[in-house]
Design a protein around this motif. Structure first.
Motif, PDB file in Angstrom:
ATOM      1  N   GLY A   3       9.678   3.352  -2.381  1.00 13.30           N
ATOM      2  CA  GLY A   3      10.212   3.841  -3.639  1.00 13.30           C
ATOM      3  C   GLY A   3      11.015   5.124  -3.452  1.00 13.30           C
ATOM      4  O   GLY A   3      11.634   5.362  -2.412  1.00 13.30           O
ATOM      5  N   GLY A   4      10.997   5.980  -4.489  1.00 11.10           N
ATOM      6  CA  GLY A   4      11.771   7.215  -4.457  1.00 11.10           C
ATOM      7  C   GLY A   4      11.372   8.138  -3.327  1.00 11.10           C
ATOM      8  O   GLY A   4      12.218   8.815  -2.734  1.00 11.10           O
ATOM      9  N   ALA A  12      13.703   9.186   4.131  1.00 11.74           N
ATOM     10  CA  ALA A  12      14.283   8.089   4.914  1.00 11.74           C
ATOM     11  C   ALA A  12      14.621   8.518   6.336  1.00 11.74           C
ATOM     12  O   ALA A  12      14.291   7.815   7.303  1.00 11.74           O
ATOM     13  CB  ALA A  12      15.536   7.548   4.206  1.00 11.74           C
ATOM     14  N   VAL A  13      15.274   9.645   6.493  1.00 11.34           N
ATOM     15  CA  VAL A  13      15.696  10.074   7.827  1.00 11.34           C
ATOM     16  C   VAL A  13      14.506  10.462   8.707  1.00 11.34           C
ATOM     17  O   VAL A  13      14.399   9.982   9.848  1.00 11.34           O
ATOM     18  CB  VAL A  13      16.714  11.226   7.720  1.00 11.34           C
ATOM     19  CG1 VAL A  13      17.009  11.818   9.101  1.00 11.34           C
ATOM     20  CG2 VAL A  13      18.006  10.722   7.091  1.00 11.34           C
ATOM     21  N   PRO A  14      13.560  11.306   8.244  1.00 12.76           N
ATOM     22  CA  PRO A  14      12.405  11.602   9.100  1.00 12.76           C
ATOM     23  C   PRO A  14      11.586  10.366   9.458  1.00 12.76           C
ATOM     24  O   PRO A  14      11.108  10.250  10.595  1.00 12.76           O
ATOM     25  CB  PRO A  14      11.585  12.590   8.251  1.00 12.76           C
ATOM     26  CG  PRO A  14      12.568  13.222   7.338  1.00 12.76           C
ATOM     27  CD  PRO A  14      13.549  12.150   7.021  1.00 12.76           C
ATOM     28  N   LEU A  15      11.418   9.431   8.518  1.00  6.93           N
ATOM     29  CA  LEU A  15      10.654   8.230   8.826  1.00  6.93           C
ATOM     30  C   LEU A  15      11.379   7.364   9.849  1.00  6.93           C
ATOM     31  O   LEU A  15      10.739   6.755  10.722  1.00  6.93           O
ATOM     32  CB  LEU A  15      10.402   7.437   7.547  1.00  6.93           C
ATOM     33  CG  LEU A  15       9.431   8.070   6.545  1.00  6.93           C
ATOM     34  CD1 LEU A  15       9.290   7.204   5.312  1.00  6.93           C
ATOM     35  CD2 LEU A  15       8.071   8.296   7.191  1.00  6.93           C
ATOM     36  N   VAL A  71      18.122   2.368   2.390  1.00  9.24           N
ATOM     37  CA  VAL A  71      17.835   1.153   1.631  1.00  9.24           C
ATOM     38  C   VAL A  71      16.444   0.628   1.961  1.00  9.24           C
ATOM     39  O   VAL A  71      15.665   0.261   1.065  1.00  9.24           O
ATOM     40  CB  VAL A  71      18.911   0.080   1.919  1.00  9.24           C
ATOM     41  CG1 VAL A  71      18.566  -1.232   1.227  1.00  9.24           C
ATOM     42  CG2 VAL A  71      20.285   0.571   1.475  1.00  9.24           C
ATOM     43  N   PHE A  72      16.115   0.601   3.241  1.00  8.54           N
ATOM     44  CA  PHE A  72      14.830   0.038   3.664  1.00  8.54           C
ATOM     45  C   PHE A  72      13.659   0.852   3.135  1.00  8.54           C
ATOM     46  O   PHE A  72      12.736   0.311   2.511  1.00  8.54           O
ATOM     47  CB  PHE A  72      14.788  -0.028   5.192  1.00  8.54           C
ATOM     48  CG  PHE A  72      13.454  -0.442   5.742  1.00  8.54           C
ATOM     49  CD1 PHE A  72      13.071  -1.771   5.734  1.00  8.54           C
ATOM     50  CD2 PHE A  72      12.577   0.492   6.263  1.00  8.54           C
ATOM     51  CE1 PHE A  72      11.841  -2.160   6.229  1.00  8.54           C
ATOM     52  CE2 PHE A  72      11.341   0.119   6.771  1.00  8.54           C
ATOM     53  CZ  PHE A  72      10.970  -1.212   6.752  1.00  8.54           C
ATOM     54  N   TRP A  73      13.669   2.149   3.379  1.00 11.31           N
ATOM     55  CA  TRP A  73      12.517   2.962   2.976  1.00 11.31           C
ATOM     56  C   TRP A  73      12.430   3.112   1.465  1.00 11.31           C
ATOM     57  O   TRP A  73      11.325   3.279   0.928  1.00 11.31           O
ATOM     58  CB  TRP A  73      12.596   4.329   3.647  1.00 11.31           C
ATOM     59  CG  TRP A  73      12.349   4.284   5.119  1.00 11.31           C
ATOM     60  CD1 TRP A  73      13.240   4.532   6.118  1.00 11.31           C
ATOM     61  CD2 TRP A  73      11.122   3.933   5.769  1.00 11.31           C
ATOM     62  NE1 TRP A  73      12.657   4.368   7.348  1.00 11.31           N
ATOM     63  CE2 TRP A  73      11.350   4.009   7.164  1.00 11.31           C
ATOM     64  CE3 TRP A  73       9.851   3.578   5.310  1.00 11.31           C
ATOM     65  CZ2 TRP A  73      10.353   3.726   8.100  1.00 11.31           C
ATOM     66  CZ3 TRP A  73       8.858   3.299   6.245  1.00 11.31           C
ATOM     67  CH2 TRP A  73       9.112   3.376   7.620  1.00 11.31           C
ATOM     68  N   PHE A 101       0.830  -1.212   0.000  1.00 10.32           N
ATOM     69  CA  PHE A 101       0.000   0.000   0.000  1.00 10.32           C
ATOM     70  C   PHE A 101       0.861   1.259   0.000  1.00 10.32           C
ATOM     71  O   PHE A 101       0.475   2.286   0.573  1.00 10.32           O
ATOM     72  CB  PHE A 101      -0.922   0.001   1.224  1.00 10.32           C
ATOM     73  CG  PHE A 101      -1.975  -1.065   1.195  1.00 10.32           C
ATOM     74  CD1 PHE A 101      -3.156  -0.874   0.506  1.00 10.32           C
ATOM     75  CD2 PHE A 101      -1.773  -2.275   1.831  1.00 10.32           C
ATOM     76  CE1 PHE A 101      -4.129  -1.853   0.479  1.00 10.32           C
ATOM     77  CE2 PHE A 101      -2.731  -3.265   1.802  1.00 10.32           C
ATOM     78  CZ  PHE A 101      -3.913  -3.061   1.124  1.00 10.32           C
ATOM     79  N   SER A 102       2.027   1.180  -0.649  1.00  5.84           N
ATOM     80  CA  SER A 102       2.941   2.324  -0.673  1.00  5.84           C
ATOM     81  C   SER A 102       2.313   3.538  -1.351  1.00  5.84           C
ATOM     82  O   SER A 102       2.657   4.676  -1.023  1.00  5.84           O
ATOM     83  CB  SER A 102       4.238   1.939  -1.387  1.00  5.84           C
ATOM     84  OG  SER A 102       3.974   1.524  -2.717  1.00  5.84           O
TER      85      SER A 102
END
Length: 367
Positions: free
Chosen positions: A318-319, A325-328, A311-313, A40-41
């Motif tokens: 995706g892009g 990546a850092v805030p998540l 890599v994970f996010w 569900f991205s």
């Protein structure tokens, strides 16, 4: 005494779940959760983006409240600012990618000449023609144009998701009018949760501010250098440098590849080398030496964790996951570690290096 202690600690049913089984069940839950997020991205990605943007502009509502303005006025100002930024960014990307896709076909002859030179060099190096054919078979400007057209379609498709994103931003901005009262209740009932969420919002805002400022500096310098070198579409590559500045560790590599390749097609390998050298110097000094000193305290993540989060996010969302990546990762850290005082010790393992303590000479009085 021993029997009494065992009786008080034993479960009522007389048995307990083995710790290994708990670990396996936890891993299974994580895998199912991650797989669901990836599936569900298309919904989760814009939701996370709306949340991060709402956190970023929340001080606008606080500023309006301190000036005695109605709560709805601060909400409208914050919502309008985010909407203006989104529309300007998406519009600039759409026009720039369309311009790039229209200019690439004129480099077909140039690419063919470069491939002929490469084929001759490989042949002189003793590589068989069949190997050369396999190596160069997939290089085709037509495929590049087709890829850019697909990318353009994806960027234009953002406008369809933009309505969903705008709706989320509006609803979150409305909820933001009462967020301070809600956080006050949370702080009274669960101080640890309030502290974790406060640290997340502060760290996210500082990270976004620092990344935006340094991204703008990098974009101006890169765009100006490309303009002086005569590389086509310097504004597009400056915008790409600004966006990739939010991608940790490898953002510079992503940002330099397109202008370097276009410089190769337009003027040859000498200009490509100049682009790579200038980008390397500028981005190494700013992104690798100066910027980390400002953002390190806010992020509180080690270099390894930052790279793994990228890599994970990226795999999950995706892009958009690469950019956020850092805030998540800060959000996940707040919800899973900082929210529980018993797990805050993990910050020492995944956080940035601790400051070195001053050594005390043996003859110094420490009393």
């Amino acid at each position: 005494m021993r029997a009494s202690t065992s009786a008080t600690t034993a479960p009522a049913g007389g048995w307990s779940i083995p710790r290994g089984l708990v670990v396996l069940l936890s891993l299974a839950a994580v895998i199912v959760t991650v797989a669901g997020m990836a599936a569900f991205s298309g919904v989760i990605g814009p939701t996370f983006l709306a949340l991060i943007l709402t956190v970023a502009v929340q001080p606008v509502q606080d500023w309006a409240r301190r000036r005695g303005w109605p709560a709805w006025s601060g909400m409208l100002i914050a919502f309008g600012a985010v909407l203006l930024i989104l529309v300007a960014l998406v519009g600039a990307l759409t026009l720039s990618v369309a311009q790039l896709a229209s200019q690439l076909p004129q480099y077909t002859d140039r690419l063919d000449n470069l491939l002929d030179h490469a084929r001759g060099w490989l042949d002189a190096a003793g590589i068989s023609s069949e190997q050369i054919q396999k190596l160069l078979h997939s290089i085709d400007v037509g495929k590049v144009v087709e890829l850019l057209n697909d990318l353009l379609g994806g960027v234009v498709g953002v406008f369809s998701n933009l309505f969903f994103l705008v709706a989320l931003l509006l609803f979150m901005a409305v909820d933001g009018m009462s967020i301070r009262e809600r956080m006050a209740v949370v702080a009274a009932e669960r101080p640890a949760i309030a502290r974790a969420l406060t640290d997340f919002t502060y760290g996210t805002r500082k990270y976004l501010v620092v990344s935006t400022v340094f991204g703008a500096i990098v974009a101006v310098i890169d765009g100006g250098a490309l303009w002086l070198l005569g590389v086509p579409l310097p504004l597009l590559w400056a915008l790409l440098s600004f966006i990739t500045n939010y991608i940790p560790n490898i953002g510079f590599i992503i940002g330099v590849i397109p202008p370097a390749l276009l410089a190769l097609l337009d003027s040859g390998p000498v200009l490509m080398v100049w682009v790579i050298v200038i980008y390397s110097v500028i981005n190494f000094v700013i992104q690798s030496i100066i910027q980390p000193k400002f953002v390190g305290d806010a992020v509180g993540l080690s270099v390894t964790i930052t790279f793994l989060s990228l890599v994970f996010w990226s795999w999950v969302l995706g892009g958009l996951g690469a950019v956020l990546a850092v805030p998540l990762t800060l959000l996940v850290k707040a919800l899973l570690l900082d929210i529980d005082p018993s797990t805050r010790w993990a910050d020492v393992l995944i956080g940035a290096p601790l400051p070195a303590k001053r050594s005390v000479p043996e003859d110094e009085d420490t009393s």
